[in-house]
Design an enzyme around this catalytic site. Structure first.
Site, mmCIF file in Angstrom:
data_model
loop_
_atom_site.group_PDB
_atom_site.id
_atom_site.type_symbol
_atom_site.label_atom_id
_atom_site.label_comp_id
_atom_site.label_asym_id
_atom_site.label_seq_id
_atom_site.Cartn_x
_atom_site.Cartn_y
_atom_site.Cartn_z
ATOM 1 N N THR A 56 -6.541 -5.847 9.386
ATOM 2 C CA THR A 56 -7.622 -6.431 10.182
ATOM 3 C C THR A 56 -7.539 -6.039 11.649
ATOM 4 O O THR A 56 -8.461 -6.304 12.407
ATOM 5 C CB THR A 56 -7.595 -7.968 10.119
ATOM 6 N N THR A 59 2.200 -7.624 13.390
ATOM 7 C CA THR A 59 2.302 -6.186 13.640
ATOM 8 C C THR A 59 2.669 -5.855 15.077
ATOM 9 O O THR A 59 3.504 -4.979 15.327
ATOM 10 C CB THR A 59 0.996 -5.477 13.248
ATOM 11 N N ASN A 93 0.235 5.019 1.077
ATOM 12 C CA ASN A 93 -0.644 6.024 1.662
ATOM 13 C C ASN A 93 -0.149 6.353 3.054
ATOM 14 O O ASN A 93 0.577 5.560 3.660
ATOM 15 C CB ASN A 93 -2.089 5.513 1.738
ATOM 16 N N ASN A 138 7.775 -5.443 9.667
ATOM 17 C CA ASN A 138 7.716 -6.896 9.809
ATOM 18 C C ASN A 138 8.972 -7.580 9.296
ATOM 19 O O ASN A 138 9.309 -8.685 9.728
ATOM 20 C CB ASN A 138 6.497 -7.444 9.067
ATOM 21 N N MET A 151 -0.085 0.067 5.493
ATOM 22 C CA MET A 151 -1.057 -1.020 5.558
ATOM 23 C C MET A 151 -1.955 -0.921 6.785
ATOM 24 O O MET A 151 -3.027 -1.532 6.823
ATOM 25 C CB MET A 151 -0.324 -2.358 5.533
ATOM 26 N N SER A 160 0.850 -1.183 0.000
ATOM 27 C CA SER A 160 0.000 0.000 0.000
ATOM 28 C C SER A 160 0.883 1.229 0.000
ATOM 29 O O SER A 160 1.968 1.222 0.581
ATOM 30 C CB SER A 160 -0.903 0.037 1.237
ATOM 31 N N HIS A 203 1.722 -10.724 5.404
ATOM 32 C CA HIS A 203 2.549 -10.759 6.621
ATOM 33 C C HIS A 203 4.006 -11.074 6.290
ATOM 34 O O HIS A 203 4.629 -11.900 6.936
ATOM 35 C CB HIS A 203 2.007 -11.814 7.592
#
Length: 515
Positions: free
Chosen positions: A129, A485, A120, A473, A124, A118, A439
């Site tokens: 989640t 995370t 931004n 990670n 992520m 990602s 991950h």
């Protein structure tokens, strides 16, 4: 927090605005409030406050725009976010992420066909989640002596709770049934339990998911010495006299390059782009990009049986509001990590005369620990460039015989769990394409000695390049099955404390209150 005038020099440069880069900014704001900090993010700001989770955006159209804006510089096509599409052979990415155009697999190798990123503010963490389980058994990093305290601190920064779904009407029933099938012989830490989540309930009952905004916190946002620059591509870490001394940053709005000097540089891009920037900067330790590992993901579904009727006031507003999120922890004996939560809707057609109780279809996912190998790697060369103009990631990745054995065990185990909670939906479990977990780990792994098997030390400082730290990670050196995370944020806390201590010593040595 965002401005277009780049500083000539700061105390600390942070490349990347995800949860680990944000953890560095937060700890430094708390422990070294006189330090000047500049954070550079290649992607745009897509939420308010910057770095907030897009699931907190109430308007669906606005949320979709935020996701599209996060999908990098290439073509943006239809997103694929469900096992059914993957089963049909569609290579696609989840909303808010983008795939490699090529180089994700090579002949004779398994590759990572849906490896994704990602771009931004928030990284992520604007799309994740929120699952924050703790590592167990061989997942733990035994040479980090203060690991548990670091994980406690990561809980604080991420806003981790276990009670966000306590009102879910089916949650306790799901956990009770899973416990009957799983808990025998396990210690308390590895028994079935609520999933620790980076989420909390507001007083009005609304669920709020943590993003990098929560990690940054008010102390960072109110820090006048902290600046966040979006749409800013770090193209090179400057190394002078063997020490990191700053970065070259490209303003993607103007195309101009700027040199920003710094005492310390933290690269917290992600497990692909952190080694990419080091390689592009000529920082190429032997282990750079190696020991890359993903978590193969097995999924299945079950229909809960014999469920009580819903009460009129039961909270059933959204995903997981019926059955919550349950966790089956990893153990060395059962080398996978389980996540059980409801599906938005049944994955198979249901006849009109066979109504499904709302929330009664649950999805089961088992994540498998990888057999870690040095040859599993992300590599770079001068011949291939990505859409940003940097050396493009090239993935070399193979499953071992042990990996296949663990995945087969997971397929049997997930059927057993599905039968424990209800009636399995479908004929058999499905293995998601490699890379689906998001991950990715190991590509800038930490170690205890500069022996060619690690990139950084226990404080995340790169071997042989003082002042250069890596985060994310990719720093995790163990094979994990649990969501990484929490661990990576804990390791970032340790690195940030090291920088804060070094800045403090410099001030004492110079007799100055400000650097």
């Amino acid at each position: 927090m965002s401005a277009r005038r780049y500083p000539a020099s700061v105390d600390v440069v942070i490349v990347g605005s995800g949860p680990t880069g944000s953890a560095y900014a937060r700890i430094l704001s708390e422990r070294a409030p006189d330090a000047t900090i500049a954070m550079f993010e290649v992607g745009p700001t897509v939420s308010n406050p910057p770095g907030a989770h897009v699931k907190n955006i109430a308007d669906p159209a606005e949320r979709a725009r935020a996701q599209v804006a996060s999908e990098g510089p290439g073509e943006r096509g239809e997103k694929v976010a469900n096992p059914g599409a993957a089963r049909a052979g569609v290579r696609g990415a989840r909303p808010g992420t983008f795939l490699l155009d090529d180089g994700f697999a090579f002949d004779g190798e398994d590759g990572l066909p849906v490896v994704a990123m990602s771009s931004n503010v928030g990284g992520m963490a604007a799309h994740w989640t929120g699952a924050c389980p703790r590592p167990n058994d061989s997942e733990r990093i035994t040479f980090v002596p203060d690991l548990d305290e670091l994980l406690d601190e990561a809980d604080r920064l991420l806003g981790v709770t276990t009670d966000a779904f306590d009102a879910a009407p089916f949650g306790a029933i799901v956990r009770e049934r899973l416990s009957t099938a799983v808990d025998e012989g396990r210690v308390d830490a590895t028994k079935v339990q609520r999933m620790p989540l980076a989420a909390h309930r507001r007083d009005d009952g609304r669920l709020v998911w943590s993003g990098s905004d929560v990690v940054l916190g008010e102390v960072t946002r109110e820090n006048p010495r902290f600046s966040l620059f979006d749409e800013s591509l770090a193209v090179r870490v400057i190394v002078e006299g063997g020490r990191a001394s700053g970065v070259v940053v490209r303003d993607l709005r103007s195309g101009e390059d700027h040199t920003v000097s710094a005492r310390f540089v933290v690269v917290a891009a992600d497990a692909l782009r952190t080694p990419q920037l080091l390689w592009a900067s000529g920082v190429r330790p032997e282990a750079l990009g190696r020991y890359l590992n993903d978590q193969a993901q097995i999924v299945f579904a079950a229909r809960l049986r014999d469920m009580p009727p819903l009460d009129a006031d039961d909270p059933t507003a959204g995903l997981a509001e019926y059955s919550g999120v349950s966790w089956v922890p990893f153990t060395d004996d059962m080398p996978f990590h389980g996540q059980i939560m409801q599906l938005d809707a049944s994955p198979i057609p249901v006849a009109e005369d066979d109504p499904v109780l709302p929330g009664s279809i649950v999805g089961l996912g088992l994540f498998c620990a990888k057999d870690v190998q040095a040859d599993d790697r992300v590599a770079f060369d001068d011949a291939h460039r990505d859409a940003y103009g940097l050396p493009a990631p090239r993935i070399h990745y193979r499953l071992t015989a042990r990996d296949h054995e663990v995945m087969e065990r997971a397929r049997h185990e997930i059927v057993r769990l599905a039968e424990a909670v209800g009636d399995p939906v479908g004929d058999r479990p499905f293995t998601l394409p490699l890379g689906s977990s998001l991950h990715y780990q190991g590509s800038t792994r930490m170690g205890v000695a500069d022996d060619g098997t690690s990139v950084c030390d226990v404080d995340s400082e790169v071997w042989g390049v003082p002042g250069l730290f890596v985060a994310g990670n990719g720093v995790i050196p163990t094979a994990t099955a649990c969501n990484p995370t929490l661990t990576s944020v804990g390791l970032a806390v340790r690195g940030a404390r090291k920088i804060a201590a070094l800045l403090s010593r410099e001030r004492v040595a110079t007799g100055s209150a400000s650097v």
